[in-house]
Design a protein around this motif. Sequence first.
Motif, PDB file in Angstrom:
ATOM      1  N   LEU A  79       0.901  -1.352  -0.069  1.00 35.37           N
ATOM      2  CA  LEU A  79       0.020  -0.096   0.036  1.00 35.37           C
ATOM      3  C   LEU A  79       0.808   1.427   0.170  1.00 35.37           C
ATOM      4  O   LEU A  79       0.383   2.372  -0.825  1.00 35.37           O
ATOM      5  N   ARG A  80       2.036   1.434   0.597  1.00 32.25           N
ATOM      6  CA  ARG A  80       2.678   2.682   0.905  1.00 32.25           C
ATOM      7  C   ARG A  80       3.217   2.906  -0.572  1.00 32.25           C
ATOM      8  O   ARG A  80       3.368   4.323  -0.668  1.00 32.25           O
ATOM      9  N   PRO A  81       3.625   2.362  -1.672  1.00 34.45           N
ATOM     10  CA  PRO A  81       3.860   2.857  -2.826  1.00 34.45           C
ATOM     11  C   PRO A  81       2.800   3.659  -3.336  1.00 34.45           C
ATOM     12  O   PRO A  81       2.870   4.554  -4.248  1.00 34.45           O
ATOM     13  N   ILE A  82       1.659   3.274  -3.231  1.00 32.23           N
ATOM     14  CA  ILE A  82       0.437   3.923  -3.795  1.00 32.23           C
ATOM     15  C   ILE A  82      -0.094   5.128  -2.730  1.00 32.23           C
ATOM     16  O   ILE A  82      -0.185   6.272  -3.194  1.00 32.23           O
ATOM     17  N   LEU A  83      -0.075   4.769  -1.506  1.00 33.03           N
ATOM     18  CA  LEU A  83      -0.757   5.814  -0.467  1.00 33.03           C
ATOM     19  C   LEU A  83       0.014   6.668   0.181  1.00 33.03           C
ATOM     20  O   LEU A  83      -0.281   7.716   1.072  1.00 33.03           O
ATOM     21  N   ARG A  84       1.324   6.128   0.301  1.00 35.97           N
ATOM     22  CA  ARG A  84       2.517   6.622   1.148  1.00 35.97           C
ATOM     23  C   ARG A  84       2.222   6.910   2.463  1.00 35.97           C
ATOM     24  O   ARG A  84       1.682   6.141   3.230  1.00 35.97           O
ATOM     25  N   ASP A  85       1.751   8.342   2.945  1.00 37.29           N
ATOM     26  CA  ASP A  85       1.588   8.415   4.277  1.00 37.29           C
ATOM     27  C   ASP A  85      -0.036   8.961   4.295  1.00 37.29           C
ATOM     28  O   ASP A  85      -0.409   9.965   5.290  1.00 37.29           O
ATOM     29  N   GLY A 140      -2.166  -3.060  -6.719  1.00 40.56           N
ATOM     30  CA  GLY A 140      -3.095  -3.769  -5.661  1.00 40.56           C
ATOM     31  C   GLY A 140      -2.870  -4.998  -5.564  1.00 40.56           C
ATOM     32  O   GLY A 140      -3.406  -5.633  -4.463  1.00 40.56           O
ATOM     33  N   ARG A 141      -1.884  -5.762  -6.301  1.00 38.75           N
ATOM     34  CA  ARG A 141      -1.713  -7.088  -5.958  1.00 38.75           C
ATOM     35  C   ARG A 141      -0.736  -7.333  -4.997  1.00 38.75           C
ATOM     36  O   ARG A 141       0.202  -6.564  -4.986  1.00 38.75           O
ATOM     37  N   VAL A 142      -0.548  -8.525  -4.343  1.00 37.17           N
ATOM     38  CA  VAL A 142       0.570  -9.002  -3.671  1.00 37.17           C
ATOM     39  C   VAL A 142       1.745  -9.405  -4.593  1.00 37.17           C
ATOM     40  O   VAL A 142       1.501 -10.420  -4.979  1.00 37.17           O
ATOM     41  N   ASP A 143       2.747  -8.659  -4.290  1.00 34.99           N
ATOM     42  CA  ASP A 143       4.144  -9.363  -5.354  1.00 34.99           C
ATOM     43  C   ASP A 143       4.747 -10.256  -4.477  1.00 34.99           C
ATOM     44  O   ASP A 143       4.736 -10.238  -3.169  1.00 34.99           O
ATOM     45  N   ALA A 186     -24.406  -8.103   2.222  1.00 38.05           N
ATOM     46  CA  ALA A 186     -23.420  -8.287   0.978  1.00 38.05           C
ATOM     47  C   ALA A 186     -21.932  -7.890   1.559  1.00 38.05           C
ATOM     48  O   ALA A 186     -20.964  -8.551   1.172  1.00 38.05           O
ATOM     49  N   LEU A 187     -22.020  -6.865   2.607  1.00 40.30           N
ATOM     50  CA  LEU A 187     -20.643  -6.790   3.065  1.00 40.30           C
ATOM     51  C   LEU A 187     -19.962  -7.919   3.716  1.00 40.30           C
ATOM     52  O   LEU A 187     -18.969  -7.710   3.727  1.00 40.30           O
ATOM     53  N   ARG A 188     -20.967  -8.602   4.516  1.00 40.23           N
ATOM     54  CA  ARG A 188     -20.349  -9.657   4.973  1.00 40.23           C
ATOM     55  C   ARG A 188     -19.960 -10.807   3.957  1.00 40.23           C
ATOM     56  O   ARG A 188     -18.642 -11.295   4.274  1.00 40.23           O
ATOM     57  N   LEU A 189     -20.405 -11.300   3.048  1.00 40.33           N
ATOM     58  CA  LEU A 189     -19.964 -12.030   1.978  1.00 40.33           C
ATOM     59  C   LEU A 189     -18.780 -11.475   1.169  1.00 40.33           C
ATOM     60  O   LEU A 189     -18.028 -12.323   0.760  1.00 40.33           O
ATOM     61  N   TYR A 190     -19.010 -10.148   0.918  1.00 42.89           N
ATOM     62  CA  TYR A 190     -17.806  -9.604   0.192  1.00 42.89           C
ATOM     63  C   TYR A 190     -17.222  -8.531   0.749  1.00 42.89           C
ATOM     64  O   TYR A 190     -17.733  -7.352   0.304  1.00 42.89           O
ATOM     65  N   PRO A 191     -16.675  -8.579   1.952  1.00 47.28           N
ATOM     66  CA  PRO A 191     -16.076  -7.505   2.474  1.00 47.28           C
ATOM     67  C   PRO A 191     -15.195  -6.722   1.653  1.00 47.28           C
ATOM     68  O   PRO A 191     -14.080  -7.230   1.191  1.00 47.28           O
ATOM     69  N   PRO A 192     -15.448  -5.474   1.570  1.00 42.26           N
ATOM     70  CA  PRO A 192     -14.824  -4.639   0.525  1.00 42.26           C
ATOM     71  C   PRO A 192     -13.017  -4.537   0.888  1.00 42.26           C
ATOM     72  O   PRO A 192     -12.158  -4.559  -0.261  1.00 42.26           O
ATOM     73  N   LYS A 199      -7.937  -7.468  -5.072  1.00 43.76           N
ATOM     74  CA  LYS A 199      -7.020  -6.588  -5.439  1.00 43.76           C
ATOM     75  C   LYS A 199      -7.087  -5.505  -4.481  1.00 43.76           C
ATOM     76  O   LYS A 199      -7.892  -4.709  -5.005  1.00 43.76           O
ATOM     77  N   LEU A 200      -6.598  -5.375  -3.535  1.00 44.56           N
ATOM     78  CA  LEU A 200      -6.963  -4.568  -2.115  1.00 44.56           C
ATOM     79  C   LEU A 200      -8.289  -4.665  -1.905  1.00 44.56           C
ATOM     80  O   LEU A 200      -8.698  -4.810  -0.574  1.00 44.56           O
ATOM     81  N   THR A 201      -9.385  -4.377  -2.955  1.00 41.16           N
ATOM     82  CA  THR A 201     -10.784  -4.720  -2.564  1.00 41.16           C
ATOM     83  C   THR A 201     -11.182  -5.919  -3.054  1.00 41.16           C
ATOM     84  O   THR A 201     -10.530  -6.678  -3.896  1.00 41.16           O
ATOM     85  N   THR A 202     -12.612  -6.507  -2.582  1.00 38.84           N
ATOM     86  CA  THR A 202     -12.944  -7.531  -3.179  1.00 38.84           C
ATOM     87  C   THR A 202     -13.786  -7.222  -4.409  1.00 38.84           C
ATOM     88  O   THR A 202     -15.027  -6.770  -4.423  1.00 38.84           O
ATOM     89  N   GLN A 203     -13.202  -7.664  -5.700  1.00 39.16           N
ATOM     90  CA  GLN A 203     -13.755  -7.179  -6.913  1.00 39.16           C
ATOM     91  C   GLN A 203     -14.458  -8.358  -7.601  1.00 39.16           C
ATOM     92  O   GLN A 203     -13.874  -9.670  -7.476  1.00 39.16           O
TER      93      GLN A 203
END
Length: 455
Positions: free
Chosen positions: A86-92, A184-187, A324-330, A439-443
């Motif tokens: 996340l830090r490369p995208i959102l930094r601080d 957004g993927r785990v490298d 829906a939030l339970r089944l597919y938590p963002p 991919k960070l969120t549940t897409q």
Amino acid sequence: MDTKPAPFVPPAPKPRTVPPSTLEMMRIVYRNPLELWGEPSYNEPWISVTGVGGPLVVANDPALIRHVLVDNAKNYKMATVRQKILRPILRDGLLTAEGDVWKRSRKAMAPVFTPRHIFGFAAPMLKRTNEFVDRYVDGTVTDVAHDMTMLTYEILAETLFSNEIAGEPGSFASQIDRLFETMGRVDPLDLLRAPDWLPRLTRIRGRKSLAYFRNIVSNTVLMREERLERDPNGVSQDFLTLLLKAEGPDGLTRAEVEDNIITFIGAGHETTARALGWTLYCLAEAPWEREPVEAEVDAVLAREPDPTKWLDAMPLTRAAFEEALRLYPPAPSINREPIEPETFNGLYIPPRAAVLVMPWVVHRHRKLWDRPDAFLPERFHPGNREKMDRFQYLPFGAGPRVCIGASFAMQEAIIALAILLSRYRFDTVAETKPWPVQKLTTQPEGGLPMRVTKR
């Protein structure tokens, strides 16, 4: 005689029965981490193993989750692997900052998310949703996943930025998809805790999209600064203005201001968008659940013009959204790492352990939920919702780092669903075959093509 159909079971990876090899595990984590979890993860209170990246603890027990996120939160920092993603995208930005930087950002944003301010956003949320729904053409098939991204972006632009975000909204959705598809993927190198100087393919592929967002942010800040200089009293006291006013020697740096803007533009709307899309999909596949929601929406809109009252007045609509939030938590994972090793109820949490609180797993745990894989909004109906343990349902996290925009998102979602469902019916088509991918969120991989028909 009960003739209610069997509950709808939406698509999800089946729990693994055989642990993957190291190479296979790294492939799965890169492609879709939701496919990694095995039967023990959905049945045991916790899992403690040593993996390729070091010690790993998967926390499912609500008491353990409470301990990590609340009771002993001071002993836990953001996990190294999560920060590398996340830090490369959102930094601080607020999601990734720690220590004093996080405290400054949280303090700067708190006034925007008070109940009074959030109620003030209801009217523009309603206006934007009505305008958005006006664009639908009766009987056409549209990608609802893309639509919800655009709708929540427009609501965010209107409410938090007074509709003054630089750039063209049309390219926004495709660029954010590209950003999450790459950075957004785990490298695999992050999973192995490889040194930062080794180049990550995911980051190289995402540079263009990240530069796009950074450019939007810098231009948005410049536009607002020019307006503040021309007419300081004529500018809305919105999220952007409050962040700029918090800039200074004892407040936020310019970089931190921009990092928090990109956090809210890039991630703040995305989570709600995904949850709205999954809600419309689940209701379409369970019309016996959709009918009472539509009836509730129609009745409330007929008698209550004030959208600030809708969240409390629509318990069935809210329950469908929460299910829906339970089944597919963002946000399907919450990652922590102990500062000092400790023991909790016989579980030893070693130094540098990756402690995973996985809403995806916790929300489907066999010991916490009846028929956990089924879409059953009644779990969240009044009288049932109150029986849940606070720490078995974590769509917005918990503890000091609970999502600051949770109330904003709930109000936004119910207003959006009320208007969408009052004016149109959303039905699946033969091409609607979504597959949940992290991919960070549940897409929904493949999108959510649905037919939109006037009611």
